[in-house]
Enzyme design. Structure first.
Site, short mmCIF file in Angstrom:
data_model
loop_
_atom_site.label_atom_id
_atom_site.label_comp_id
_atom_site.label_asym_id
_atom_site.label_seq_id
_atom_site.Cartn_x
_atom_site.Cartn_y
_atom_site.Cartn_z
N GLU A 236 11.07 -4.05 9.58
CA GLU A 236 11.18 -3.00 10.59
C GLU A 236 10.57 -1.69 10.08
OE1 GLU A 236 14.74 -0.68 13.04
OE2 GLU A 236 15.20 -1.83 11.24
N HIS A 237 11.03 -1.25 8.92
CA HIS A 237 10.49 -0.04 8.29
C HIS A 237 9.77 -0.43 7.01
CE1 HIS A 237 14.37 1.27 10.23
NE2 HIS A 237 13.54 2.12 10.79
#
Length: 432
Positions: free
Chosen positions: A318-319
């Site tokens: 996600e990040h």
């Protein structure tokens, strides 16, 4: 070849937990579908200790919440809203209507229209995530959604004033205090007192993500944003304190939040392990972050930057935070990530709260096929066509052939009728 220095939870354990979540969510949705408001009241009392006469806040209740938020907090909320709106508006301006002439007499186009109604879920369990209201509600309003519903669980048996204030400042048309799967089901399916929406958006825990998955089709969704994930890509140019801080800063989201270090430096890997243990002695959220790191944290050692790209694209986090000598190398080569944070001057917390990009991002390796929330998620690209009589004959002749090959007699007749009616009549008589 990359080596795993610290493994996370094994796949079978994850699947077992996922099966349990699916069964729980399925039962709650079925209850809301069958009993409507009565089920919503029962479930809200059971899970949140909250069962008001109405779950929707009145204008007076919203004003009362606003009055409880200090001006310093309201100022920062307004600042963050402005950053998100500015970037979202730039994104909206890049998406335009189109009309072209493909052959003489045939004009094709598309219009970009916002969906009519959206529910924005704002998590509020362990942490009241006011930034999620900024990311979802404000972006939906920039996209032009006419009806934006904001919903969040109660905090300690009451609406959390800062979350309500943020929803209001972001432009929510309706604000509801109700949480979890029952809230999403009520908004997707509708109840006696709640008008259903066309789309559900927003992050949440595994139960919220699973509810969105099961309700998809009944309504649209943005993406399956489950427990927060972070990947730090680092070489020996960065210190262990910064790496450990950035890993734990995301691990504190929940006890099942994966935090992964991918590095080419075995020395750094060892120092990070030591530094994480030191920081966990003083971090206020150490109980959560520590368990997440023990159960889901990973350290992977790669040979070089190229292998780090390969491993990072496989993880599809996600990040992804890049703390290396050449961050642009990863900007130019990575393809699977929700949002990318380049260099030590920025970090995931900036993206989560303030900098202007959206923090509702794909998890569970969904970054392989989708990006995060943006104005485009709230927009429908719908097409139209028109043709002159002469062009209809040209299109119709080819359409008739294809329909014949496929055996669609009714389709073929649609095409043939236009050809018959619009074909120019043959000239009468011959040359003198």
């Amino acid at each position: 070849m990359a080596r795993i220095l610290k493994p996370g939870m094994n796949v079978q354990t994850k699947l077992s937990l996922q099966d349990s979540v699916q069964q729980t969510v399925r039962g709650i949705i079925a209850d809301i579908r069958e009993r409507g408001d009565a089920a919503l009241a029962d479930l809200s009392q059971r899970f949140d200790g909250w069962n008001p006469p109405t779950f929707r806040l009145s204008a007076e209740q919203i004003a009362a919440c606003m009055a409880q938020v200090p001006e310093e907090q309201l100022s920062s909320i307004r600042f963050s809203l402005e950053q998100v709106r500015t970037f979202a508006q730039a994104q909206r301006d890049s998406v335009r209507d189109v009309e072209i002439e493909t052959i003489p007499g045939v004009r094709l186009g598309h219009r970009v229209l916002p969906v009519n109604s959206v529910a924005c879920y704002v998590p509020g369990g362990r942490y009241p995530m006011i930034a999620s209201a900024i990311m979802s509600v404000a972006t939906a309003k920039v996209a032009g959604v006419p009806r934006v519903v904001a919903v969040t669980p109660p905090k300690d048996g009451q609406p959390f004033p800062a979350t309500v204030a943020t929803m209001h400042l972001a432009g929510a048309d309706e604000i509801y205090i109700m949480g979890g799967v029952q809230a999403l089901a009520a908004l997707a399916l509708g109840t006696e007192r709640i008008q259903p929406v066309d789309m559900l958006v927003g992050p949440g825990n595994a139960y919220v993500a699973e509810a969105k998955r099961q309700l998809f089709g009944q309504v649209g969704i943005d993406l399956l944003a489950g427990p927060t994930e972070t990947l730090v890509i680092a070489d020996d140019s960065v210190d262990a304190e910064m790496v450990a801080t950035d890993l734990l800063g995301q691990a504190e989201h929940g006890t099942n939040s994966p935090a992964v270090l991918l590095t080419t430096s075995e020395r750094l890997a060892g120092e990070v392990v030591t530094e994480i243990e030191r920081q966990l002695q003083v971090l206020a959220t150490a109980e959560v972050a520590g368990q997440a790191w023990r159960d889901y944290g990973q350290i992977v050692l790669a040979e070089d930057d190229a292998e780090m790209v390969q491993v990072a694209d496989e993880i599809a986090s996600e990040h992804v935070q890049v703390l290396t000598r050449d961050p642009d190398y990863f900007l130019n080569h990575l393809t699977n990530y929700g949002s990318l944070f380049l260099g030590p001057e920025t970090n995931v917390a900036y993206g989560d709260k303030t900098i202007g990009t959206n923090h509702i991002l794909p998890t569970g390796r969904a970054a392989r096929y989708t990006g995060g929330l943006w104005v485009g998620k709230f927009l429908k690209t719908v097409t139209y066509q028109r043709a002159t009589r002469e062009a209809s004959v040209v299109i119709g002749q080819h359409c008739s052939v294809i329909c014949g090959v496929e055996g669609f007699a009714g389709h073929q007749r649609q095409a043939d009728l236009r050809v018959e009616r619009y074909r120019q009549p043959a000239p009468v008589g011959g040359a003198d």
